[in-house]
Design a protein around this motif. Sequence first.
Motif, short mmCIF file in Angstrom:
data_model
loop_
_atom_site.label_atom_id
_atom_site.label_comp_id
_atom_site.label_asym_id
_atom_site.label_seq_id
_atom_site.Cartn_x
_atom_site.Cartn_y
_atom_site.Cartn_z
N SER A 1 -30.47 -41.87 8.56
CA SER A 1 -31.90 -41.55 8.45
C SER A 1 -32.75 -42.81 8.57
O SER A 1 -33.76 -42.83 9.29
N LEU A 2 -32.35 -43.86 7.86
CA LEU A 2 -33.11 -45.11 7.90
C LEU A 2 -33.07 -45.73 9.28
O LEU A 2 -34.09 -46.23 9.79
N ALA A 3 -31.91 -45.69 9.93
CA ALA A 3 -31.78 -46.26 11.28
C ALA A 3 -32.66 -45.52 12.27
O ALA A 3 -33.25 -46.13 13.17
N ARG A 4 -32.76 -44.22 12.15
CA ARG A 4 -33.60 -43.44 13.07
C ARG A 4 -35.07 -43.87 12.98
O ARG A 4 -35.80 -43.79 13.96
N HIS A 5 -35.50 -44.30 11.82
CA HIS A 5 -36.90 -44.69 11.63
C HIS A 5 -37.18 -46.13 12.05
O HIS A 5 -38.34 -46.54 12.11
N GLY A 6 -36.12 -46.90 12.30
CA GLY A 6 -36.30 -48.27 12.73
C GLY A 6 -35.91 -49.33 11.73
O GLY A 6 -36.09 -50.53 11.98
N PHE A 7 -35.37 -48.94 10.59
CA PHE A 7 -34.84 -49.95 9.65
C PHE A 7 -33.56 -50.53 10.25
O PHE A 7 -32.68 -49.82 10.70
N GLU A 8 -33.47 -51.85 10.23
CA GLU A 8 -32.33 -52.54 10.82
C GLU A 8 -31.40 -53.16 9.79
O GLU A 8 -30.22 -53.40 10.09
N ARG A 9 -31.91 -53.45 8.61
CA ARG A 9 -31.09 -54.10 7.58
C ARG A 9 -31.17 -53.29 6.29
O ARG A 9 -32.26 -53.12 5.73
N VAL A 10 -30.03 -52.80 5.84
CA VAL A 10 -29.97 -52.01 4.61
C VAL A 10 -29.13 -52.79 3.59
O VAL A 10 -27.94 -53.04 3.81
N PHE A 11 -29.75 -53.17 2.51
CA PHE A 11 -29.15 -53.98 1.46
C PHE A 11 -28.85 -53.06 0.29
O PHE A 11 -29.75 -52.60 -0.41
N VAL A 12 -27.58 -52.74 0.10
CA VAL A 12 -27.17 -51.77 -0.92
C VAL A 12 -26.81 -52.50 -2.21
O VAL A 12 -25.86 -53.28 -2.24
N VAL A 13 -27.58 -52.25 -3.26
CA VAL A 13 -27.33 -52.85 -4.57
C VAL A 13 -26.53 -51.84 -5.39
O VAL A 13 -27.02 -50.76 -5.71
N ASN A 14 -25.31 -52.21 -5.73
CA ASN A 14 -24.36 -51.30 -6.35
C ASN A 14 -24.16 -51.61 -7.84
O ASN A 14 -24.11 -52.77 -8.24
N GLY A 15 -24.03 -50.52 -8.64
CA GLY A 15 -23.79 -50.70 -10.06
C GLY A 15 -22.47 -50.16 -10.55
O GLY A 15 -22.21 -50.16 -11.75
N HIS A 16 -21.59 -49.72 -9.62
CA HIS A 16 -20.35 -49.07 -10.02
C HIS A 16 -19.20 -49.49 -9.11
O HIS A 16 -19.25 -49.28 -7.89
N GLY A 17 -18.16 -50.07 -9.71
CA GLY A 17 -17.04 -50.56 -8.92
C GLY A 17 -16.34 -49.49 -8.11
O GLY A 17 -15.82 -49.76 -7.03
#
Length: 265
Positions: A112-128
């Motif tokens: 979804s994000l790529a379709r809109h033109g976002f190129e960099r997705v930084f995923v902040v994770n809280g669960h191993g």
Amino acid sequence: MNECMTSLNCSELIHNSYRLDLCTWAEVEQYLTKCKGIILPIGSTEQHGPTGAIGTDALTAEAVALEVGKRAGVLVAPTQAYGMAEHHLGFPGTMSLQSSTLLNVVHDLLLSLARHGFERVFVVNGHGGNIATVKAAFSQAYKTVLNLKLPVAAGFRCKLVSWFMVPDVFKEAKARYGNLEGQHATPSEIAVTLFLEPNLQSKQRQLPEPAPAGPIYDYQDFRQRYPDGRMGSDPFLAKPDHGEIFLDKAAIALTEDLLNFLKEL
């Protein structure tokens, strides 16, 4: 590529908030003319011992992500609060996705994000327990973006960071709690929730010695090995002011990490 720190972005339009869910589509469209990055927090809804909040992993990931977004001038997407927590299903309140479901959810969010033109997705994770599946979702998303020949295909990149694995956070936790940091329902993550939600302090109490940390298999085995949900941890050591320190250390390191990620070719 990174103009996020100086761009006219969502925050300037809606009272200094960096939350995607508080933007209009037009504001996001304008943001994308200057910055192609976005932060996606992901956590879990699972037991955290007899004194820890079930939402700990989502609460902490979101708090870190929002702080990083504020410091970097980058939008933060709504938190994906459900993760792969099947091994915790022996404890009431845990809500888990299967690995295959989580993979599909993350894949679809990235697409979804790529379709809109976002190129960099930084995923902040809280669960191993999310790490392996989220990385697999990245690989699947890269393939889909290429197959669909989306305009962002050449520069589309995703990065997963777990706030609790930031070296300065890890060192601080070990210095404060030693071996009683443990591996689950840790005092460091509980401390962050106490800072974020002071009313959780009322749940804190001294607990018996925890079961030692060890392997993780199915939920029945987990409940047998770790009867109260903890893995070698003593969350009673957690204090709200510790949580503020952990949050700041995570935000400092991950803001730098994000800005470097945005500049990568």
